[in-house]
Design a protein around this motif. Structure first.
Motif, PDB file in Angstrom:
ATOM      1  N   LEU A 143       1.667   1.224  -0.333  1.00 49.10           N
ATOM      2  CA  LEU A 143       0.311   0.884   0.366  1.00 49.10           C
ATOM      3  C   LEU A 143       0.210   1.513   1.566  1.00 49.10           C
ATOM      4  N   GLU A 144       1.086   1.337   2.476  1.00 44.52           N
ATOM      5  CA  GLU A 144       1.019   1.870   3.794  1.00 44.52           C
ATOM      6  C   GLU A 144       1.103   3.485   3.988  1.00 44.52           C
ATOM      7  N   LEU A 145       1.891   4.079   2.745  1.00 45.42           N
ATOM      8  CA  LEU A 145       1.851   5.553   2.968  1.00 45.42           C
ATOM      9  C   LEU A 145       0.418   5.965   2.328  1.00 45.42           C
ATOM     10  N   HIS A 146      -0.180   5.083   1.497  1.00 52.61           N
ATOM     11  CA  HIS A 146      -1.273   5.444   0.925  1.00 52.61           C
ATOM     12  C   HIS A 146      -2.629   5.226   1.785  1.00 52.61           C
ATOM     13  N   ARG A 147      -2.498   4.264   2.715  1.00 47.43           N
ATOM     14  CA  ARG A 147      -3.483   4.178   3.580  1.00 47.43           C
ATOM     15  C   ARG A 147      -3.544   5.188   4.815  1.00 47.43           C
ATOM     16  N   THR A 148      -2.390   5.832   5.135  1.00 49.77           N
ATOM     17  CA  THR A 148      -1.965   7.029   5.844  1.00 49.77           C
ATOM     18  C   THR A 148      -2.494   8.219   5.205  1.00 49.77           C
ATOM     19  N   GLY A 149      -2.700   8.354   3.823  1.00 46.71           N
ATOM     20  CA  GLY A 149      -3.095   9.521   3.271  1.00 46.71           C
ATOM     21  C   GLY A 149      -1.900  10.452   2.713  1.00 46.71           C
ATOM     22  N   ARG A 150      -0.666   9.726   2.671  1.00 50.80           N
ATOM     23  CA  ARG A 150       0.468  10.426   2.384  1.00 50.80           C
ATOM     24  C   ARG A 150       0.860  10.190   0.890  1.00 50.80           C
ATOM     25  N   PHE A 151       0.296   9.348   0.541  1.00 48.09           N
ATOM     26  CA  PHE A 151       0.855   8.866  -1.303  1.00 48.09           C
ATOM     27  C   PHE A 151      -0.582   8.661  -1.673  1.00 48.09           C
ATOM     28  N   PRO A 152      -1.390   9.624  -2.556  1.00 53.10           N
ATOM     29  CA  PRO A 152      -2.424   9.527  -2.867  1.00 53.10           C
ATOM     30  C   PRO A 152      -2.499   9.181  -4.538  1.00 53.10           C
ATOM     31  N   PHE A 153      -1.835   8.062  -4.736  1.00 55.05           N
ATOM     32  CA  PHE A 153      -1.356   7.747  -6.245  1.00 55.05           C
ATOM     33  C   PHE A 153      -2.733   7.634  -6.948  1.00 55.05           C
ATOM     34  N   ASP A 154      -3.870   7.110  -6.091  1.00 57.05           N
ATOM     35  CA  ASP A 154      -5.192   6.828  -6.826  1.00 57.05           C
ATOM     36  C   ASP A 154      -5.944   7.910  -7.497  1.00 57.05           C
ATOM     37  N   LYS A 155      -5.044   9.561  -7.412  1.00 57.66           N
ATOM     38  CA  LYS A 155      -5.374  10.467  -7.831  1.00 57.66           C
ATOM     39  C   LYS A 155      -5.133  10.657  -9.411  1.00 57.66           C
ATOM     40  N   LYS A 192       1.310 -10.004  -2.510  1.00 50.91           N
ATOM     41  CA  LYS A 192       0.257 -10.063  -1.615  1.00 50.91           C
ATOM     42  C   LYS A 192      -0.201  -8.785  -1.212  1.00 50.91           C
ATOM     43  N   VAL A 193      -1.532  -8.367  -1.035  1.00 53.10           N
ATOM     44  CA  VAL A 193      -1.865  -7.080  -0.579  1.00 53.10           C
ATOM     45  C   VAL A 193      -3.172  -7.154   0.494  1.00 53.10           C
ATOM     46  N   PRO A 194      -3.272  -6.169   1.324  1.00 51.61           N
ATOM     47  CA  PRO A 194      -4.423  -6.550   2.259  1.00 51.61           C
ATOM     48  C   PRO A 194      -5.830  -6.635   1.377  1.00 51.61           C
ATOM     49  N   ASP A 195      -6.526  -7.050   2.394  1.00 50.22           N
ATOM     50  CA  ASP A 195      -8.175  -7.468   1.675  1.00 50.22           C
ATOM     51  C   ASP A 195      -8.941  -6.201   1.465  1.00 50.22           C
ATOM     52  N   ASP A 196      -8.503  -5.163   2.307  1.00 48.24           N
ATOM     53  CA  ASP A 196      -9.116  -3.758   2.258  1.00 48.24           C
ATOM     54  C   ASP A 196      -8.585  -3.017   1.214  1.00 48.24           C
ATOM     55  N   ALA A 197      -7.392  -3.306   0.423  1.00 50.99           N
ATOM     56  CA  ALA A 197      -6.687  -2.375  -0.368  1.00 50.99           C
ATOM     57  C   ALA A 197      -7.543  -2.145  -1.709  1.00 50.99           C
ATOM     58  N   PRO A 198      -7.714  -0.833  -2.190  1.00 52.47           N
ATOM     59  CA  PRO A 198      -8.659  -0.771  -3.591  1.00 52.47           C
ATOM     60  C   PRO A 198      -7.954  -1.371  -4.845  1.00 52.47           C
ATOM     61  N   LEU A 199      -8.162  -2.736  -4.770  1.00 51.42           N
ATOM     62  CA  LEU A 199      -7.697  -3.677  -5.701  1.00 51.42           C
ATOM     63  C   LEU A 199      -7.580  -3.282  -7.132  1.00 51.42           C
ATOM     64  N   ALA A 200      -8.648  -2.644  -7.455  1.00 49.62           N
ATOM     65  CA  ALA A 200      -8.642  -2.544  -9.089  1.00 49.62           C
ATOM     66  C   ALA A 200      -7.638  -1.315  -9.674  1.00 49.62           C
ATOM     67  N   LEU A 212       1.164   0.144  -9.347  1.00 52.23           N
ATOM     68  CA  LEU A 212       2.076   0.281  -8.061  1.00 52.23           C
ATOM     69  C   LEU A 212       3.264  -0.836  -8.545  1.00 52.23           C
ATOM     70  N   GLY A 213       2.654  -1.711  -9.550  1.00 51.50           N
ATOM     71  CA  GLY A 213       3.746  -2.834  -9.949  1.00 51.50           C
ATOM     72  C   GLY A 213       4.914  -2.263 -10.981  1.00 51.50           C
ATOM     73  N   CYS A 214       4.732  -1.303 -11.608  1.00 51.24           N
ATOM     74  CA  CYS A 214       5.648  -0.741 -12.463  1.00 51.24           C
ATOM     75  C   CYS A 214       5.596   1.006 -12.578  1.00 51.24           C
ATOM     76  N   GLY A 215       4.727   1.501 -13.020  1.00 51.85           N
ATOM     77  CA  GLY A 215       4.890   3.202 -13.150  1.00 51.85           C
ATOM     78  C   GLY A 215       5.210   3.972 -11.834  1.00 51.85           C
ATOM     79  N   VAL A 216       4.183   3.483 -11.053  1.00 50.56           N
ATOM     80  CA  VAL A 216       3.970   4.139  -9.823  1.00 50.56           C
ATOM     81  C   VAL A 216       5.541   4.100  -8.767  1.00 50.56           C
ATOM     82  N   GLN A 217       5.897   2.492  -8.882  1.00 49.78           N
ATOM     83  CA  GLN A 217       6.979   2.513  -7.999  1.00 49.78           C
ATOM     84  C   GLN A 217       8.090   2.863  -8.778  1.00 49.78           C
ATOM     85  N   THR A 218       8.025   3.062 -10.237  1.00 45.93           N
ATOM     86  CA  THR A 218       9.310   3.400 -10.535  1.00 45.93           C
ATOM     87  C   THR A 218       9.459   5.029 -10.404  1.00 45.93           C
TER      88      THR A 218
END
Length: 370
Positions: free
Chosen positions: A325-337, A153-161, A166-172
Motif C-alpha cells: 500500500l505504501e508503494l502504491h501511495r507513492t506511485g511505484r506499485f499501481p496494482f489498481d491498473k 487494517k488499512v488507512p482511511d484514505d486507501a481505495p477500499l473497494a 492485495l490479500g491474495c493474488g497481488v501479494q502472491t
C-alpha cells in the motif's frame, strides 16, 4: 444477521445468489461489510472440484471492507475500521511463530475446511450449514466473518473497494519476486502467464529494478498491458519454441522464473530457458491435482537450478500488505491498473469475462458503489 451470498451448489455449476444467515462473531472474530471482492482462479478451481471444499458453499477470498462488529477478545481492529481480508492460519505452529503463516501446518484446515475449527459453520440456509470460512472469510457476500488473525487494517484514505486482491493474488505475485525469490536488482525474470498474479510480479520487478522482465502470454491485450506496466519484453508462446524466444532476449537464460499457469508442460518448456543458478517459483494451481514437473536431474545439477513451491508470496499479510500500500501511495506499485469492477450480482458474467481474457482482475462491488 441475514446476508446475500453467491452460493456454489454443485461442482462445475454457476453461482446462485441466496439469502443466508451469518452467525455472530466468536471472541476472536470480526464481521466485515464487503466493499469489494476479487475474483480469483483459486475460487473457480475450488468451485470446479480441483481443490477440496464442501458444497453448497460460499467462496471468495480477496475481500475488503469495513468492520461492523467484533468479538469480545478482538483488539487489533474496531468497528468502523477499513480492512483487507487475507488467508487464515493457526498462529501456533512453527511456521506461524516464525512469521511465515503462508506455510502454516494447518493451512488446508483453516482455509479449505469449510467451517470454523470447532466444526460449526458461521453460514446457514434455512438452518442447514453451508460451506464457509473459505480462506477464513467466504467473502462472495455482502458481509463476511473473518478471524482477527486474517484481517489487516488499512488507512482511511486507501481505495477500499479495489484493495481485496492485495490479500491474495497481488501479494502472491509481488511476494514471489520480493520475498520468495528475492530477485536482486539487475537480474532477469521470466513470468509465465500474464494474469493478475503474473502482472503483479511484473510490478514488483519494476520496484526491484530488474534488468529484464519477460512475460509469456498468449493474449495480445495482456502482452500490451504487461509492457505498459514495465515488462521489458513479451513473448507469444505460439510464435516459436519458448526457450529459443527467451534466449534471444537473454542469451545466458533467465535468472528467475515464476509459473502462474499451473500447466506442467509450460513450466517444463521454460526449464530450458534458465540461466545457471536460476531460481524457479511454482505458483499456479493446476487443474489436474496429479500434475507433475519432470526434472532432468543432470540438467538441474549442472545448472544449479533451485525449484520452490510458493504460497501467498511468502507473505505475512500484516507486514506485506501495508508495504504494498505504501508503494502504491507513492506511485511505484499501481496494482489498481489490473482491476476492472463489476456488480456483485453479475458474478457469473464476471467469471465468463475473466475466462475469455476480457479482464485481468475483476473485483465485484455492491451495485450502489458503482
Amino acid at each position: 444477521m441475514d446476508i446475500t451470498a453467491a452460493v456454489a451448489t454443485e461442482i462445475g455449476g454457476t453461482f446462485e445468489l441466496h439469502q443466508l444467515t451469518l452467525a455472530d462473531p466468536a471472541p476472536d472474530e470480526v464481521v466485515v461489510e464487503i466493499a469489494g471482492v476479487g475474483l480469483c482462479h483459486t475460487d473457480l478451481a475450488a468451485k470446479d472440484g480441483h481443490l477440496p471444499f464442501p458444497l453448497p458453499g460460499v467462496f471468495g477470498h480477496e475481500g475488503s471492507g469495513v468492520v461492523t462488529a467484533v468479538g469480545s477478545a478482538v483488539t487489533k481492529v474496531a468497528v468502523g475500521d477499513k480492512v483487507v481480508l487475507s488467508f487464515d492460519s493457526c498462529g501456533r505452529c512453527r511456521e506461524c511463530r516464525n512469521n511465515e503463516p503462508a506455510y502454516c501446518h494447518d493451512f488446508m484446515a483453516y482455509n479449505f475446511g469449510g467451517a470454523r475449527q470447532d466444526g460449526t459453520s458461521p453460514l446457514t440456509r434455512d438452518g442447514e450449514p453451508v460451506g464457509s470460512a473459505f480462506f477464513g472469510q467466504s467473502s462472495f457476500a455482502t458481509h463476511a466473518l473473518a478471524r482477527e488473525r486474517n484481517v489487516v487494517k488499512v488507512p482511511d484514505d486507501a481505495p477500499l473497494a479495489v484493495l481485496g486482491p492485495l490479500g491474495c493474488g497481488v501479494q502472491t505475485g509481488a511476494g514471489a519476486v520480493l520475498n520468495s525469490l528475492d530477485c536482486q536488482p539487475g537480474s532477469s525474470l521470466l513470468v509465465l502467464g500474464g494474469g493478475s498474479v503474473g502482472l503483479s510480479a511484473v510490478l514488483a520487478g519494476v520496484v526491484r529494478e530488474l534488468s529484464r522482465i519477460i512475460v509469456v502470454e498468449p493474449h495480445p491485450a495482456r502482452r500490451d498491458l504487461a509492457l505498459s506496466l514495465g515488462a521489458t519484453d513479451v513473448v507469444d508462446p505460439a510464435a516459436g519454441p519458448l526457450p529459443e524466444q527467451v534466449r534471444s532476449i537473454v542469451p545466458d537464460g533467465a535468472d528467475h522464473a515464476i509459473d502462474t499457469t499451473g500447466i506442467a508442460a509450460v513450466l517444463q518448456d521454460a526449464m530450458s530457458a534458465l540461466a545457471h543458478r536460476a531460481k524457479v517459483g511454482i505458483i499456479g494451481v493446476p487443474s489436474d491435482p496429479e500434475a507433475a514437473l519432470v526434472l532432468n536431474l543432470i540438467q538441474a545439477q549442472v545448472l544449479g537450478v533451485r525449484v520452490m513451491g510458493i504460497v501467498e508470496g511468502d507473505s505475512d499479510p500484516d507486514v506485506f500488505v501495508p508495504e504494498l500500500l505504501e508503494l502504491h501511495r507513492t506511485g511505484r506499485f499501481p496494482f489498481d491498473k489490473l482491476v476492472t469492477t463489476m456488480p456483485f450480482s453479475q458474478i457469473n458474467e464476471a467469471v465468463a469475462a475473466q475466462h475469455r481474457g476480457d479482464a485481468v482482475k475483476i473485483v465485484l462491488v455492491p451495485e450502489e458503489s458503482r
